[in-house]
Design a protein around this motif. Sequence first.
Motif, PDB file in Angstrom:
ATOM      1  N   LEU A 107       5.693  27.140 -17.485  1.00  0.00           N
ATOM      2  CA  LEU A 107       6.034  27.404 -16.092  1.00  0.00           C
ATOM      3  C   LEU A 107       5.781  28.862 -15.723  1.00  0.00           C
ATOM      4  O   LEU A 107       5.091  29.158 -14.746  1.00  0.00           O
ATOM      5  CB  LEU A 107       7.494  27.033 -15.831  1.00  0.00           C
ATOM      6  N   SER A 147       2.152  29.966 -15.685  1.00  0.00           N
ATOM      7  CA  SER A 147       1.330  29.331 -14.659  1.00  0.00           C
ATOM      8  C   SER A 147       1.415  30.031 -13.315  1.00  0.00           C
ATOM      9  O   SER A 147       0.622  29.725 -12.413  1.00  0.00           O
ATOM     10  CB  SER A 147       1.745  27.865 -14.484  1.00  0.00           C
ATOM     11  N   HIS A 148       2.362  30.952 -13.154  1.00  0.00           N
ATOM     12  CA  HIS A 148       2.501  31.615 -11.861  1.00  0.00           C
ATOM     13  C   HIS A 148       1.294  32.530 -11.631  1.00  0.00           C
ATOM     14  O   HIS A 148       0.980  33.371 -12.485  1.00  0.00           O
ATOM     15  CB  HIS A 148       3.797  32.425 -11.814  1.00  0.00           C
ATOM     16  N   ALA A 199      11.700  27.091  -3.482  1.00  0.00           N
ATOM     17  CA  ALA A 199      10.637  27.902  -4.067  1.00  0.00           C
ATOM     18  C   ALA A 199      10.234  29.032  -3.125  1.00  0.00           C
ATOM     19  O   ALA A 199       9.992  30.166  -3.561  1.00  0.00           O
ATOM     20  CB  ALA A 199       9.434  27.028  -4.410  1.00  0.00           C
ATOM     21  N   HIS A 238      10.465  28.761  -9.635  1.00  0.00           N
ATOM     22  CA  HIS A 238       9.511  28.627  -8.532  1.00  0.00           C
ATOM     23  C   HIS A 238       8.417  27.621  -8.879  1.00  0.00           C
ATOM     24  O   HIS A 238       8.092  26.714  -8.096  1.00  0.00           O
ATOM     25  CB  HIS A 238       8.892  29.992  -8.221  1.00  0.00           C
ATOM     26  N   GLN A 239       7.870  27.768 -10.069  1.00  0.00           N
ATOM     27  CA  GLN A 239       6.783  26.880 -10.468  1.00  0.00           C
ATOM     28  C   GLN A 239       7.269  25.448 -10.676  1.00  0.00           C
ATOM     29  O   GLN A 239       6.521  24.488 -10.445  1.00  0.00           O
ATOM     30  CB  GLN A 239       6.118  27.405 -11.737  1.00  0.00           C
ATOM     31  N   TYR A 240       8.509  25.290 -11.070  1.00  0.00           N
ATOM     32  CA  TYR A 240       9.079  23.957 -11.296  1.00  0.00           C
ATOM     33  C   TYR A 240       9.198  23.188  -9.986  1.00  0.00           C
ATOM     34  O   TYR A 240       9.013  21.969  -9.945  1.00  0.00           O
ATOM     35  CB  TYR A 240      10.441  24.099 -11.969  1.00  0.00           C
ATOM     36  N   ASP A 284      10.377  33.077  -3.777  1.00  0.00           N
ATOM     37  CA  ASP A 284       9.217  33.944  -3.586  1.00  0.00           C
ATOM     38  C   ASP A 284       9.594  35.182  -2.774  1.00  0.00           C
ATOM     39  O   ASP A 284       9.130  36.290  -3.057  1.00  0.00           O
ATOM     40  CB  ASP A 284       8.099  33.167  -2.895  1.00  0.00           C
ATOM     41  N   ALA A 336       7.683  24.242  -6.855  1.00  0.00           N
ATOM     42  CA  ALA A 336       6.701  24.611  -5.825  1.00  0.00           C
ATOM     43  C   ALA A 336       5.946  23.416  -5.253  1.00  0.00           C
ATOM     44  O   ALA A 336       5.533  23.442  -4.085  1.00  0.00           O
ATOM     45  CB  ALA A 336       5.714  25.626  -6.398  1.00  0.00           C
ATOM     46  N   ASN A 337       5.745  22.379  -6.041  1.00  0.00           N
ATOM     47  CA  ASN A 337       5.014  21.202  -5.572  1.00  0.00           C
ATOM     48  C   ASN A 337       5.922  19.980  -5.457  1.00  0.00           C
ATOM     49  O   ASN A 337       5.450  18.838  -5.518  1.00  0.00           O
ATOM     50  CB  ASN A 337       3.841  20.903  -6.509  1.00  0.00           C
TER      51      ASN A 337
END
Length: 451
Positions: free
Chosen positions: A426, A429-430, A176, A162-164, A180, A166-167
């Motif tokens: 990663l 950082s969530h 992502a 997800h963090q990889y 979630d 998400a942006n």
Amino acid sequence: MKLMNIHIPLLLLLFLTGACGTKKTDSTSETLSDDALLDTVQRRTFNYFWDGAEPNSGLARERIHMDGIYPENDQNIVTSGGSGFGIMAVLAGIDRGYVTRDEGLARMERIVSFLETADRFHGAYPHWWYGDTGRVKPFGQKDNGGDLVETAFVMQALLAVHQYYANGNPQEKALAARIDKLWREVDWNFYRQGDQNVLYWHWSPEYGWEMDFPVHGYNECLIMYILAAASPTHGVPAAVYHEGWAQNGAIVSPHKVENIELHLRYQGTKAGPLFWAQYSFLGLDPNGLEDEYCPGYFGEMRNLTLVNRAYCIRNPKHYKGFGPDCWGLTASYSVNGYAAHAPNEHDDRGVISPTASLSSIVYTPEYSLQVMRHLYGMGDKVFGPYGFYDAFSETDNWYPQRYLAIDQGPIAVMIENYRSGLLWKLFMSHPDVQQGLQKLGFTTRQAETTK
């Protein structure tokens, strides 16, 4: 001629690296730089989860036997926990360019599509699925429903993915968002069996709570309690951790093994098998991590690794091959079936499991690299198309060319964490993970040095 599911690109890789039907010499092993050796092992292990994946789901096969013999006819059974580890290994491979970003995204989309439709039980996944249908395959007669521990291993991986993404670009952001949704649908509270302040490992739609396995620490399940507290939709109260996992402080039990200090109580033993130092910490960064029960998880897990190494060097049962360059006891295949090898005379069967020392590279880099170099020098007796085979015994002249997903995954993931810290960065950082750690009273201080 059937080539036993080894894809043509992998055969080419084997040819180019000289690993097909050849033996590495010790001199070859010694001239390879540490980084080249790490990359060789990581790439080859990554292939278990890339070329060796079950084709419909994209997930990890429970086992791959190079001899093609599957006594339980389970070649295409996929494993949830091992797949969680594999997802992280694939993510690291994407980041390293082992496959393209587009190829990696397509694989992750296939995996998530499977997870969205596969059997779940109050949001929790079973231990095994049939890869072609997504239906549960019982792990045991009464173990045919949700497995909360294996689910935690999957969610640890998915939160990193997800963090990889998400942006990223719109397609990556969409993936992502789907992840979630899966994360939010796990009903951790249900697995308290009536709002008890403890988490239960299993629930079956047919047998209910008959497995009756409340999870107490310390073992490999720490990540389950952290994620249960972190859930934004079904988060458990902090008391579940303090009363269930830590048993109101009974988890604290300072003692020495092999003259090395350990602070925690290890369930059923003085020092557990090494997967207890690895599974929860593939995403959860132990560096600088502490709570009221442990003054430093990195130091504790490092000492557990050092206990394992010291026991193998002492080698009280006089097994062939054990020593500073060949140590590592954990759950793996064994000469007579599957066994949880551990650093005591009762649970030591003379079997070395490469994942034990190699996946501990974040704790003991010099010592783990010493083993890696030695094993690589043993050549194709222990090293095959998907990395080091699961286990071997020099005493019994036993060198099966067989793999287990749950042992291969931590090798690739922890090598990446040693090289770059990617999976740690990663996962940590969530924002839900950070909230869960804070809720349970975890703090981080200046990290210990892992290199």
